[in-house]
Design a protein around this motif. Structure first.
Motif, PDB file in Angstrom:
ATOM      1  N   VAL A  78       0.841  -1.199   0.000  1.00  0.00           N
ATOM      2  CA  VAL A  78       0.000   0.000   0.000  1.00  0.00           C
ATOM      3  C   VAL A  78       0.879   1.254   0.000  1.00  0.00           C
ATOM      4  O   VAL A  78       1.993   1.233   0.525  1.00  0.00           O
ATOM      5  CB  VAL A  78      -0.963   0.035   1.213  1.00  0.00           C
ATOM      6  CG1 VAL A  78      -1.918  -1.154   1.177  1.00  0.00           C
ATOM      7  CG2 VAL A  78      -0.210   0.061   2.536  1.00  0.00           C
ATOM      8  N   PRO A  79       0.377   2.361  -0.587  1.00  0.00           N
ATOM      9  CA  PRO A  79       1.146   3.606  -0.550  1.00  0.00           C
ATOM     10  C   PRO A  79       1.379   4.120   0.869  1.00  0.00           C
ATOM     11  O   PRO A  79       2.500   4.484   1.221  1.00  0.00           O
ATOM     12  CB  PRO A  79       0.302   4.579  -1.369  1.00  0.00           C
ATOM     13  CG  PRO A  79      -0.499   3.707  -2.286  1.00  0.00           C
ATOM     14  CD  PRO A  79      -0.779   2.468  -1.476  1.00  0.00           C
ATOM     15  N   CYS A  86      -5.988   2.427   1.841  1.00  0.00           N
ATOM     16  CA  CYS A  86      -4.919   1.574   2.384  1.00  0.00           C
ATOM     17  C   CYS A  86      -5.331   0.955   3.716  1.00  0.00           C
ATOM     18  O   CYS A  86      -5.083  -0.221   3.975  1.00  0.00           O
ATOM     19  CB  CYS A  86      -3.635   2.374   2.555  1.00  0.00           C
ATOM     20  SG  CYS A  86      -2.965   3.034   1.023  1.00  0.00           S
ATOM     21  N   SER A  87      -5.969   1.754   4.540  1.00  0.00           N
ATOM     22  CA  SER A  87      -6.453   1.271   5.827  1.00  0.00           C
ATOM     23  C   SER A  87      -7.485   0.161   5.631  1.00  0.00           C
ATOM     24  O   SER A  87      -7.420  -0.893   6.268  1.00  0.00           O
ATOM     25  CB  SER A  87      -7.053   2.434   6.617  1.00  0.00           C
ATOM     26  OG  SER A  87      -7.549   1.996   7.846  1.00  0.00           O
ATOM     27  N   GLN A  88      -8.423   0.379   4.713  1.00  0.00           N
ATOM     28  CA  GLN A  88      -9.457  -0.626   4.439  1.00  0.00           C
ATOM     29  C   GLN A  88      -8.839  -1.897   3.862  1.00  0.00           C
ATOM     30  O   GLN A  88      -9.237  -3.006   4.229  1.00  0.00           O
ATOM     31  CB  GLN A  88     -10.488  -0.060   3.468  1.00  0.00           C
ATOM     32  CG  GLN A  88     -11.353   1.031   4.058  1.00  0.00           C
ATOM     33  CD  GLN A  88     -12.220   1.694   2.998  1.00  0.00           C
ATOM     34  OE1 GLN A  88     -12.608   1.066   2.020  1.00  0.00           O
ATOM     35  NE2 GLN A  88     -12.500   2.973   3.176  1.00  0.00           N
ATOM     36  N   GLN A  89      -7.874  -1.739   2.965  1.00  0.00           N
ATOM     37  CA  GLN A  89      -7.218  -2.894   2.354  1.00  0.00           C
ATOM     38  C   GLN A  89      -6.507  -3.732   3.414  1.00  0.00           C
ATOM     39  O   GLN A  89      -6.633  -4.955   3.449  1.00  0.00           O
ATOM     40  CB  GLN A  89      -6.214  -2.420   1.297  1.00  0.00           C
ATOM     41  CG  GLN A  89      -5.440  -3.527   0.625  1.00  0.00           C
ATOM     42  CD  GLN A  89      -4.535  -2.996  -0.478  1.00  0.00           C
ATOM     43  OE1 GLN A  89      -4.787  -1.955  -1.077  1.00  0.00           O
ATOM     44  NE2 GLN A  89      -3.462  -3.715  -0.751  1.00  0.00           N
ATOM     45  N   LEU A 136       1.202 -10.155   5.028  1.00  0.00           N
ATOM     46  CA  LEU A 136       2.198  -9.113   5.233  1.00  0.00           C
ATOM     47  C   LEU A 136       1.715  -7.843   4.551  1.00  0.00           C
ATOM     48  O   LEU A 136       1.377  -7.871   3.370  1.00  0.00           O
ATOM     49  CB  LEU A 136       3.544  -9.518   4.626  1.00  0.00           C
ATOM     50  CG  LEU A 136       4.109 -10.873   5.034  1.00  0.00           C
ATOM     51  CD1 LEU A 136       5.370 -11.181   4.241  1.00  0.00           C
ATOM     52  CD2 LEU A 136       4.365 -10.915   6.530  1.00  0.00           C
ATOM     53  N   THR A 137       1.665  -6.753   5.282  1.00  0.00           N
ATOM     54  CA  THR A 137       1.343  -5.463   4.690  1.00  0.00           C
ATOM     55  C   THR A 137       2.618  -4.647   4.650  1.00  0.00           C
ATOM     56  O   THR A 137       3.259  -4.431   5.680  1.00  0.00           O
ATOM     57  CB  THR A 137       0.266  -4.733   5.511  1.00  0.00           C
ATOM     58  OG1 THR A 137      -0.940  -5.507   5.469  1.00  0.00           O
ATOM     59  CG2 THR A 137      -0.007  -3.346   4.934  1.00  0.00           C
ATOM     60  N   ILE A 138       2.983  -4.210   3.441  1.00  0.00           N
ATOM     61  CA  ILE A 138       4.229  -3.475   3.261  1.00  0.00           C
ATOM     62  C   ILE A 138       3.915  -2.089   2.703  1.00  0.00           C
ATOM     63  O   ILE A 138       3.143  -1.948   1.748  1.00  0.00           O
ATOM     64  CB  ILE A 138       5.186  -4.226   2.318  1.00  0.00           C
ATOM     65  CG1 ILE A 138       5.461  -5.645   2.854  1.00  0.00           C
ATOM     66  CG2 ILE A 138       6.492  -3.450   2.143  1.00  0.00           C
ATOM     67  CD1 ILE A 138       6.336  -6.501   1.961  1.00  0.00           C
ATOM     68  N   GLY A 164      -3.970   3.988  -8.429  1.00  0.00           N
ATOM     69  CA  GLY A 164      -3.513   3.837  -7.059  1.00  0.00           C
ATOM     70  C   GLY A 164      -4.508   4.152  -5.974  1.00  0.00           C
ATOM     71  O   GLY A 164      -4.328   3.753  -4.833  1.00  0.00           O
ATOM     72  N   THR A 165      -5.577   4.869  -6.300  1.00  0.00           N
ATOM     73  CA  THR A 165      -6.577   5.189  -5.287  1.00  0.00           C
ATOM     74  C   THR A 165      -7.744   4.199  -5.304  1.00  0.00           C
ATOM     75  O   THR A 165      -8.672   4.349  -4.517  1.00  0.00           O
ATOM     76  CB  THR A 165      -7.104   6.633  -5.463  1.00  0.00           C
ATOM     77  OG1 THR A 165      -7.704   6.747  -6.757  1.00  0.00           O
ATOM     78  CG2 THR A 165      -5.976   7.646  -5.317  1.00  0.00           C
TER      79      THR A 165
END
Length: 166
Positions: free
Chosen positions: A52-53, A60-63, A80-82, A149-150
């Motif tokens: 996520v950006p 990004c928070s929701q993802q 893993l969230t990077i 990206g959004t």
């Protein structure tokens, strides 16, 4: 190479594109305690890597929340969230969101993950929104680089690929 925009502006992705069927390249990132982590630290587990950006944005928070709620309990698996957020900011975000078991990793120091997976947006020095599912041997079984990206990734396809792995 994937064509990506961020807020409808074209961006240039740096690095080598990772494709389905390939073996995922190794990378070095930072955990919230500033220790280094590599792909080998998750050896023997299936992996859903959500890039996520920035965790501190709505999508990004929701993802991050969605993938962790839906997949974190998968046996022999890890989510893993990077992002390029600083490890301190990632830790603070997890605490504020009440998420104790989320594995957040920071690529801010070397861009190792982003460059090795071909998802660094050169103009922004952020990671393009993307999802990779790797089997226990690090073979890529699913890859999505979101074209805008959004926008959200295809949660259903990514989760199906992750769940199908034994």
């Amino acid at each position: 190479m994937a064509q990506v925009t961020f807020k409808n502006e074209p961006v240039t992705l740096l690095g080598e594109e990772v494709t389905v069927g390939s073996i995922a390249p190794d990378f070095t990132v930072l955990a919230n305690d500033l220790s280094t982590r590599t792909l080998n630290d998750y050896e023997g587990k299936k992996k859903l890597i959500s890039a996520v950006p920035s965790l501190d944005t709505g999508v990004c928070s929701q993802q991050t929340r969605k993938f962790n709620e839906e997949a974190a309990n998968e046996q022999d698996g890890v989510v893993l969230t990077i992002s390029n957020d600083l490890p301190f900011a990632q830790k603070r975000w997890c605490a504020a969101e009440g998420l104790d078991n989320v594995v957040t990793l920071s690529d801010h120091r070397d861009l190792s993950f982003g460059e090795n997976f071909g998802v660094v947006m050169e103009e922004l020095r952020l990671l393009a929104r993307s999802v990779f599912v790797l089997d226990k041997d690090n073979k890529v079984v699913y890859a999505e680089v979101v074209s805008e990206g959004t926008n959200h990734p295809d949660y259903d396809k990514a989760l199906a690929a992750f769940r199908e792995l034994n």
